[in-house]
Scaffold this motif. Structure first.
Motif, PDB file in Angstrom:
ATOM      1  N   LEU A   1       0.865  -1.187   0.000  1.00  0.00           N
ATOM      2  CA  LEU A   1       0.000   0.000   0.000  1.00  0.00           C
ATOM      3  C   LEU A   1       0.896   1.228   0.000  1.00  0.00           C
ATOM      4  CD1 LEU A   1      -2.678  -1.118   2.627  1.00  0.00           C
ATOM      5  CD2 LEU A   1      -2.599  -1.551   0.159  1.00  0.00           C
ATOM      6  N   ILE A   2       0.839   1.997  -1.090  1.00  0.00           N
ATOM      7  CA  ILE A   2       1.757   3.113  -1.316  1.00  0.00           C
ATOM      8  C   ILE A   2       0.956   4.388  -1.580  1.00  0.00           C
ATOM      9  CG2 ILE A   2       3.658   3.960  -2.768  1.00  0.00           C
ATOM     10  CD1 ILE A   2       4.385   1.357  -1.314  1.00  0.00           C
ATOM     11  N   PRO A   3       1.290   5.496  -0.877  1.00  0.00           N
ATOM     12  CA  PRO A   3       0.594   6.766  -1.152  1.00  0.00           C
ATOM     13  C   PRO A   3       0.777   7.181  -2.609  1.00  0.00           C
ATOM     14  CG  PRO A   3       1.955   6.948   0.815  1.00  0.00           C
ATOM     15  CD  PRO A   3       2.299   5.646   0.158  1.00  0.00           C
ATOM     16  N   GLY A   4      -0.229   7.829  -3.154  1.00  0.00           N
ATOM     17  CA  GLY A   4      -0.219   8.218  -4.554  1.00  0.00           C
ATOM     18  C   GLY A   4       0.896   9.148  -4.964  1.00  0.00           C
ATOM     19  N   ASP A   5       1.423   9.924  -4.033  1.00  0.00           N
ATOM     20  CA  ASP A   5       2.503  10.852  -4.368  1.00  0.00           C
ATOM     21  C   ASP A   5       3.883  10.228  -4.170  1.00  0.00           C
ATOM     22  OD1 ASP A   5       2.431  10.755  -1.581  1.00  0.00           O
ATOM     23  OD2 ASP A   5       2.890  12.894  -1.357  1.00  0.00           O
ATOM     24  N   ARG A   6       3.922   8.913  -3.923  1.00  0.00           N
ATOM     25  CA  ARG A   6       5.189   8.213  -3.693  1.00  0.00           C
ATOM     26  C   ARG A   6       5.250   6.983  -4.591  1.00  0.00           C
ATOM     27  NH1 ARG A   6       7.878  10.149   0.657  1.00  0.00           N
ATOM     28  NH2 ARG A   6       8.980   8.206   1.074  1.00  0.00           N
ATOM     29  N   GLN A   7       6.400   6.372  -4.666  1.00  0.00           N
ATOM     30  CA  GLN A   7       6.572   5.151  -5.448  1.00  0.00           C
ATOM     31  C   GLN A   7       7.167   4.067  -4.562  1.00  0.00           C
ATOM     32  OE1 GLN A   7       9.195   6.189  -8.645  1.00  0.00           O
ATOM     33  NE2 GLN A   7      10.881   6.708  -7.303  1.00  0.00           N
ATOM     34  N   ILE A   8       6.908   2.834  -4.920  1.00  0.00           N
ATOM     35  CA  ILE A   8       7.445   1.722  -4.154  1.00  0.00           C
ATOM     36  C   ILE A   8       8.977   1.767  -4.198  1.00  0.00           C
ATOM     37  CG2 ILE A   8       7.457   0.049  -6.055  1.00  0.00           C
ATOM     38  CD1 ILE A   8       6.365  -2.016  -3.992  1.00  0.00           C
ATOM     39  N   SER A   9       9.599   1.517  -3.070  1.00  0.00           N
ATOM     40  CA  SER A   9      11.057   1.432  -3.008  1.00  0.00           C
ATOM     41  C   SER A   9      11.426  -0.046  -3.007  1.00  0.00           C
ATOM     42  CB  SER A   9      11.598   2.107  -1.747  1.00  0.00           C
ATOM     43  OG  SER A   9      12.978   1.808  -1.594  1.00  0.00           O
ATOM     44  N   TRP A  10      11.870  -0.525  -4.142  1.00  0.00           N
ATOM     45  CA  TRP A  10      12.222  -1.942  -4.242  1.00  0.00           C
ATOM     46  C   TRP A  10      13.324  -2.330  -3.262  1.00  0.00           C
ATOM     47  CZ3 TRP A  10       8.675  -4.794  -6.135  1.00  0.00           C
ATOM     48  CH2 TRP A  10       7.813  -4.284  -7.112  1.00  0.00           C
TER      49      TRP A  10
END
Length: 165
Positions: free
Chosen positions: A70-79
């Motif tokens: 679950l990731i906020p829309g203004d952020r991206q997943i950090s692999w």
């Protein structure tokens, strides 16, 4: 309650979403909304900021199992952060058909609530303490929910798993 979609078919995804939320004692507010071409447009339609829209991403393990991020829309997943948290060296976003098979939801409607398989949930710490909007299992609908109640109801691991976009 049986919801009807266009053409009179049962809106199964939305029904699964609502039934799972109710079973978990989770209060959700379902909102019908116009289709949006971007996250920013969706936020504008809903009267919120992109940070308040939480993307439910289906992530595939090398072993073939899945999890929700679950990731906020203004952020991206950090692999790197997510791999480190899980102690694995390979994770990926599956193609849309694989995500549908894993969850029973089409992209754009995906949510851990009502997924056909209850995969583990990892929520970015940035969603804590706020009211968020998320997919509700059917195109044209969003759900508002308290993020802390959601993560608690799902038994989610809350950690720093995202980066600014």
């Amino acid at each position: 309650m049986v919801a009807q979609a266009g053409g009179g078919s049962i809106a199964v995804g939305r029904q699964r979403f609502l039934a799972d939320a109710a079973a978990r004692g989770l209060e959700v507010q379902l909102v019908e909304r116009l289709a949006a071409k971007s996250l920013e447009e969706a936020a504008g339609i809903l009267g919120i900021t992109p940070a308040e829209i939480v993307k439910s991403l289906v992530v595939k393990h090398k072993d073939g199992s899945f999890l929700f991020a679950l990731i906020p829309g203004d952020r991206q997943i950090s692999w790197p952060k997510l791999r480190n948290l899980l102690g694995v060296n390979k994770l990926s976003l599956p193609p849309a058909d694989v995500a549908l098979e894993a969850t029973g939801y089409e992209r754009g409607t995906i949510t851990p609530l009502g997924s056909t398989t209850a995969w583990p949930v990892y929520a970015d710490a940035a969603i804590a303490g706020r009211r968020i909007s998320m997919g509700a299992g059917e195109h044209g609908y969003s759900a508002f929910v308290d993020a802390d109640a959601l993560t608690s109801a799902l038994g989610a691991v809350v950690a720093d798993i995202s980066d600014p976009t």
